[in-house]
Design a protein around this motif. Sequence first.
Motif, PDB file in Angstrom:
ATOM      1  N   GLU A 422      -7.410 -14.960 -58.321  1.00 34.24           N
ATOM      2  CA  GLU A 422      -8.527 -13.899 -59.120  1.00 34.24           C
ATOM      3  C   GLU A 422      -8.890 -12.804 -58.457  1.00 34.24           C
ATOM      4  O   GLU A 422      -8.928 -11.969 -59.115  1.00 34.24           O
ATOM      5  CB  GLU A 422      -9.459 -15.188 -59.378  1.00 34.24           C
ATOM      6  CG  GLU A 422      -9.485 -16.226 -60.390  1.00 34.24           C
ATOM      7  CD  GLU A 422      -9.382 -15.633 -61.632  1.00 34.24           C
ATOM      8  OE1 GLU A 422     -10.043 -14.652 -62.128  1.00 34.24           O
ATOM      9  OE2 GLU A 422      -8.143 -16.100 -62.349  1.00 34.24           O
ATOM     10  N   GLU A 437      -1.682  -9.764 -71.457  1.00 37.77           N
ATOM     11  CA  GLU A 437      -2.464 -10.882 -71.617  1.00 37.77           C
ATOM     12  C   GLU A 437      -2.212 -11.942 -70.322  1.00 37.77           C
ATOM     13  O   GLU A 437      -0.915 -12.414 -70.155  1.00 37.77           O
ATOM     14  CB  GLU A 437      -2.133 -11.959 -73.021  1.00 37.77           C
ATOM     15  CG  GLU A 437      -2.961 -12.979 -73.111  1.00 37.77           C
ATOM     16  CD  GLU A 437      -2.855 -13.986 -74.091  1.00 37.77           C
ATOM     17  OE1 GLU A 437      -3.583 -15.089 -74.331  1.00 37.77           O
ATOM     18  OE2 GLU A 437      -1.878 -13.690 -74.974  1.00 37.77           O
ATOM     19  N   VAL A 438      -3.096 -12.230 -69.688  1.00 37.00           N
ATOM     20  CA  VAL A 438      -2.949 -13.290 -68.655  1.00 37.00           C
ATOM     21  C   VAL A 438      -3.427 -14.668 -68.988  1.00 37.00           C
ATOM     22  O   VAL A 438      -4.692 -14.824 -69.197  1.00 37.00           O
ATOM     23  CB  VAL A 438      -3.671 -12.693 -67.234  1.00 37.00           C
ATOM     24  CG1 VAL A 438      -3.519 -13.628 -65.992  1.00 37.00           C
ATOM     25  CG2 VAL A 438      -3.383 -11.194 -66.786  1.00 37.00           C
ATOM     26  N   LYS A 439      -2.369 -15.697 -68.919  1.00 34.36           N
ATOM     27  CA  LYS A 439      -2.923 -16.975 -68.943  1.00 34.36           C
ATOM     28  C   LYS A 439      -2.843 -17.932 -67.558  1.00 34.36           C
ATOM     29  O   LYS A 439      -1.799 -17.735 -66.901  1.00 34.36           O
ATOM     30  CB  LYS A 439      -1.708 -17.621 -69.984  1.00 34.36           C
ATOM     31  CG  LYS A 439      -1.730 -17.004 -71.333  1.00 34.36           C
ATOM     32  CD  LYS A 439      -0.581 -17.702 -72.130  1.00 34.36           C
ATOM     33  CE  LYS A 439      -0.620 -17.003 -73.478  1.00 34.36           C
ATOM     34  NZ  LYS A 439       0.456 -17.658 -74.434  1.00 34.36           N
ATOM     35  N   ARG A 440      -4.021 -18.410 -67.403  1.00 31.24           N
ATOM     36  CA  ARG A 440      -4.179 -18.930 -66.444  1.00 31.24           C
ATOM     37  C   ARG A 440      -3.915 -20.498 -66.309  1.00 31.24           C
ATOM     38  O   ARG A 440      -4.753 -20.893 -67.264  1.00 31.24           O
ATOM     39  CB  ARG A 440      -5.513 -18.811 -65.589  1.00 31.24           C
ATOM     40  CG  ARG A 440      -5.884 -17.374 -65.244  1.00 31.24           C
ATOM     41  CD  ARG A 440      -7.328 -17.097 -65.129  1.00 31.24           C
ATOM     42  NE  ARG A 440      -7.491 -15.749 -64.647  1.00 31.24           N
ATOM     43  CZ  ARG A 440      -7.610 -14.631 -65.438  1.00 31.24           C
ATOM     44  NH1 ARG A 440      -7.533 -14.786 -66.751  1.00 31.24           N
ATOM     45  NH2 ARG A 440      -7.779 -13.333 -64.958  1.00 31.24           N
ATOM     46  N   ASP A 441      -3.565 -21.218 -65.714  1.00 27.94           N
ATOM     47  CA  ASP A 441      -3.401 -22.872 -65.702  1.00 27.94           C
ATOM     48  C   ASP A 441      -3.429 -23.167 -64.183  1.00 27.94           C
ATOM     49  O   ASP A 441      -2.624 -23.487 -63.468  1.00 27.94           O
ATOM     50  CB  ASP A 441      -2.076 -23.209 -66.325  1.00 27.94           C
ATOM     51  CG  ASP A 441      -1.882 -24.782 -66.231  1.00 27.94           C
ATOM     52  OD1 ASP A 441      -3.167 -25.616 -65.785  1.00 27.94           O
ATOM     53  OD2 ASP A 441      -0.808 -25.266 -66.648  1.00 27.94           O
ATOM     54  N   VAL A 475       3.065 -11.107 -71.753  1.00 25.96           N
ATOM     55  CA  VAL A 475       2.285 -12.134 -71.104  1.00 25.96           C
ATOM     56  C   VAL A 475       2.748 -12.413 -69.624  1.00 25.96           C
ATOM     57  O   VAL A 475       3.840 -12.427 -69.422  1.00 25.96           O
ATOM     58  CB  VAL A 475       2.368 -13.383 -72.058  1.00 25.96           C
ATOM     59  CG1 VAL A 475       1.547 -14.465 -71.437  1.00 25.96           C
ATOM     60  CG2 VAL A 475       1.984 -13.293 -73.419  1.00 25.96           C
ATOM     61  N   ALA A 477       2.012 -15.621 -67.301  1.00 23.60           N
ATOM     62  CA  ALA A 477       1.383 -16.937 -67.152  1.00 23.60           C
ATOM     63  C   ALA A 477       1.302 -17.271 -65.515  1.00 23.60           C
ATOM     64  O   ALA A 477       2.490 -17.188 -64.805  1.00 23.60           O
ATOM     65  CB  ALA A 477       2.342 -17.977 -67.925  1.00 23.60           C
ATOM     66  N   ARG A 479       0.532 -20.430 -63.135  1.00 28.81           N
ATOM     67  CA  ARG A 479       0.157 -21.663 -63.002  1.00 28.81           C
ATOM     68  C   ARG A 479       0.347 -22.261 -61.393  1.00 28.81           C
ATOM     69  O   ARG A 479       1.165 -21.832 -60.621  1.00 28.81           O
ATOM     70  CB  ARG A 479       1.234 -22.518 -63.683  1.00 28.81           C
ATOM     71  CG  ARG A 479       1.175 -24.210 -63.465  1.00 28.81           C
ATOM     72  CD  ARG A 479       2.200 -24.788 -64.065  1.00 28.81           C
ATOM     73  NE  ARG A 479       2.075 -26.269 -64.256  1.00 28.81           N
ATOM     74  CZ  ARG A 479       3.404 -27.124 -64.454  1.00 28.81           C
ATOM     75  NH1 ARG A 479       4.722 -26.560 -64.519  1.00 28.81           N
ATOM     76  NH2 ARG A 479       3.122 -28.437 -64.434  1.00 28.81           N
ATOM     77  N   ASP A 493       6.668 -14.273 -66.342  1.00 30.14           N
ATOM     78  CA  ASP A 493       6.258 -12.886 -67.217  1.00 30.14           C
ATOM     79  C   ASP A 493       7.188 -12.991 -68.160  1.00 30.14           C
ATOM     80  O   ASP A 493       8.446 -13.751 -68.281  1.00 30.14           O
ATOM     81  CB  ASP A 493       6.523 -11.493 -66.462  1.00 30.14           C
ATOM     82  CG  ASP A 493       7.952 -11.368 -65.851  1.00 30.14           C
ATOM     83  OD1 ASP A 493       8.946 -11.199 -66.623  1.00 30.14           O
ATOM     84  OD2 ASP A 493       8.122 -11.464 -64.593  1.00 30.14           O
ATOM     85  N   SER A 494       6.861 -12.254 -69.225  1.00 27.14           N
ATOM     86  CA  SER A 494       7.816 -12.252 -70.621  1.00 27.14           C
ATOM     87  C   SER A 494       8.609 -10.823 -70.550  1.00 27.14           C
ATOM     88  O   SER A 494       9.065 -10.383 -71.532  1.00 27.14           O
ATOM     89  CB  SER A 494       6.979 -12.177 -71.759  1.00 27.14           C
ATOM     90  OG  SER A 494       5.977 -11.277 -71.735  1.00 27.14           O
TER      91      SER A 494
END
Length: 575
Positions: A422, A437-441, A475, A477, A479, A493-494
């Motif tokens: 973070e 866009e940042v996706k957090r898991d 995006v 992502a 994890r 990444d995409s």
Amino acid sequence: MAISVGAALVVLAVLVVRTQSEPQTVQGHLARMITLAQLRVANEDADIQVARARLRLTAETDGLRDAVQRLEAARASLSTHRDEFRAVSRDLSGNAAALIEQIDTKTALIGTYERQLRQFASVYERLRAQVETLLAHPALPLGHALHGVVRGLIEEITAYALQSTPDNRSTIESLLDRLGADAASVPALRGALLDLGRSTTAALGEKDRVRATAQQLADIPIAAGLDDLQQRYVNHYVKSEFEVARYRNVLVIYASALLVVFGFVGWRLRRSYAELQDMNAKLEATVEARTAELRKALNDVRMQQAQLVQSEKMAALGQMVAGVAHEINTPLGYARGNVETVREALPLIRELFDAQQSGDAQRQEQARRNWPPEEGLPEIEMLLADADYGLGQIGELVRSLKDFARVDRSLNEMFDLNEGMETTLKICHNQLKGRIEVKRDYGDLPPVPCAPSQINQVFLNLLNNAAQAIDGPGVIAIRTRVEDGMAVVEVRDSGCGMDAETRAHIFEPFFTTKPVGQGTGLGLSIVFRIVEDHRGSIDVESAVGQGTTFRLRLPLQRPRKLATADADSLQESVA
């Protein structure tokens, strides 16, 4: 040369083995010879005891039992050495087995012989008792014809038992005939005389069985088997000793020849060694000169590498400073604007305050028209709240920078990887916002022992690479999880992805796919070294047009402590 030396040593080894390969040692040979001698003595003693027993008329057979015990002891000793005879020769093993079988037969026959002797002694004692009773009976006086027949019968039976002659048997039979014919002349002794005849016949039968068994014992060829076994064994031993002696002589001659050859070779090697020393001295001078050249070239390479690393650091620093400056300027700008608006309103507020203090109603009314409190105070409160919010954002960003760039003195500080990710996202927010866009898991991760600033640098490099791989919107992502005792962080990444050849080289120093002047190729190399120093691993999955996934694994357990100097050196090398 090596093949010749090897062949010579092999021949030498074969000769040494042959000189040591006799099938029996001296101690073993003596033990076997003693066993054969003991067996011979025991067999002869058994024969003597059998012959002596034939000359006894009593049931005393202690000598036979002792002879059997000695035979059995000799037989057990021979059985012990049977395998040793087999090691010498199969024929010798067969002879030993035959001897053991003959000994077993002889001991069994001696047992039978002993029982037959006891049976004969019993019959003979009964016969003597009958004779003594008859001779003492009044009905058979000394001059009576049957008196002489009875006495002659016991004498002939005794002679037959001790040492029979060709006439013994016929004499006894004629005496038995007379005894049977004259028994009627003495009615009082007729039954006793008939019993005496039957006892005489029984004694003759028992003695004949004793003689037959004695003959069987005499026919067992133990002595001949012993002579054959001993002769064969001695011949084989002498032959083996002769063979070993011959190989020893050959070994002495061969070893002497080898010493001469090796001495000549040693002399030649000594000369060659002197020549090699001269060549070595020249070579050392050449190597020293080349080493100096290589050392200078290595120093130049290290200097260039240091410059490239510094360029990489400065480029990353510049990129980060530009993003941080933008993130600070935005809240700082509207905070300053709000404060400036409040500062411009302060004279009007002061004027209203002074009018309230003077008590002049007209002046108060004019001040209220210039700055109405019912409108101005809420606006000031809003402006100050916005300014406070902006300053709070700046303070949070500064704290993130402080956490990101803190100096680690050890690789064993417990660190929250989720919090570190973070913090890194805040640092590089300017690169991501607006298009990525940042996706957090985030999984439930325990604190991990590591150097936090170095792990933050790993996260920053991975996020920067992911952002640069995405052309336009995309995006990223993130994890995290625990897997097989390891903390796992995935950054996917995409972006454009990589082919297999590029994937094979991405962790190599100075490898880059960027145009010349836009990258040093040290970012992922530094990442790889940091992860390796933390006893972790990093791998990549990627395909052209399908994006890239970096998978970082760090151990949850505290790794072996590094020395402080090593940690400082590592910190300086990757800072």
